[in-house]
Design a protein around this motif. Structure first.
Motif, short mmCIF file in Angstrom:
data_model
loop_
_atom_site.label_atom_id
_atom_site.label_comp_id
_atom_site.label_asym_id
_atom_site.label_seq_id
_atom_site.Cartn_x
_atom_site.Cartn_y
_atom_site.Cartn_z
N SER A 148 14.35 7.48 -3.27
CA SER A 148 15.54 6.79 -2.77
C SER A 148 15.40 5.27 -2.94
N ALA A 149 14.23 4.74 -2.60
CA ALA A 149 14.01 3.30 -2.74
C ALA A 149 14.05 2.86 -4.20
N LEU A 150 13.61 3.75 -5.09
CA LEU A 150 13.68 3.46 -6.53
C LEU A 150 15.06 3.74 -7.11
N GLU A 151 15.91 4.33 -6.27
CA GLU A 151 17.28 4.72 -6.68
C GLU A 151 17.27 5.75 -7.78
N ILE A 152 16.40 6.73 -7.62
CA ILE A 152 16.31 7.85 -8.58
C ILE A 152 17.17 8.98 -8.06
N ARG A 176 5.52 -2.04 0.27
CA ARG A 176 6.51 -3.12 0.29
C ARG A 176 7.89 -2.67 0.78
N HIS A 177 8.13 -1.37 0.75
CA HIS A 177 9.43 -0.85 1.17
C HIS A 177 9.35 -0.03 2.46
N ASP A 178 8.29 -0.28 3.23
CA ASP A 178 8.08 0.39 4.52
C ASP A 178 8.17 1.92 4.42
N ILE A 179 7.57 2.44 3.35
CA ILE A 179 7.46 3.88 3.15
C ILE A 179 5.99 4.23 3.34
N GLU A 180 5.72 5.36 3.97
CA GLU A 180 4.33 5.77 4.13
C GLU A 180 3.64 5.71 2.77
N ALA A 181 2.64 4.84 2.66
CA ALA A 181 1.95 4.63 1.38
C ALA A 181 0.93 5.74 1.16
N PRO A 207 10.75 11.95 -1.35
CA PRO A 207 12.16 11.58 -1.31
C PRO A 207 12.42 10.12 -0.92
N ALA A 208 11.65 9.58 0.00
CA ALA A 208 11.85 8.19 0.41
C ALA A 208 11.54 7.23 -0.73
N THR A 209 10.51 7.53 -1.50
CA THR A 209 10.15 6.69 -2.66
C THR A 209 11.24 6.79 -3.72
#
Length: 85
Positions: free
Chosen positions: A81-85, A66-71, A77-79
């Motif tokens: 960042s999207a989760l704001e961790i 859903r966030h255009d990150i390689e699933a 790191p991309a996950t």
């Protein structure tokens, strides 16, 4: 080395000053607990069991897609960042 020893001391692990398998396992479980909490903040249900269960992994895949990150189901790191961790 001091930070690793402090982490190991805080969590009651063997104090070696290196990221051995015990420390790595604890880092990963701590990481997944944070990811699960943030997934739940985003409306995902991760189930009652702790850790990297099947439901949590499925939610990570869905969140990534859903966030255009390689699933790939991994906490990269991309996950984070999207989760704001």
């Amino acid at each position: 080395i001091a930070a690793i020893k402090a982490f190991q001391t805080y969590y009651g692990l063997s104090i070696t000053g290196i990221v051995n398998s015990e420390t790595e396992a604890h880092l990963n479980s701590t990481n997944i607990a944070i990811v699960r909490a943030d997934l739940e903040k985003n409306g995902y249900k991760c189930g009652k069991s702790s850790g990297r269960n099947q439901e949590t992994v499925a939610n990570i895949y869905d969140f990534q897609a859903r966030h255009d990150i390689e699933a790939n189901g991994r906490i990269n790191p991309a996950t984070k960042s999207a989760l704001e961790i």
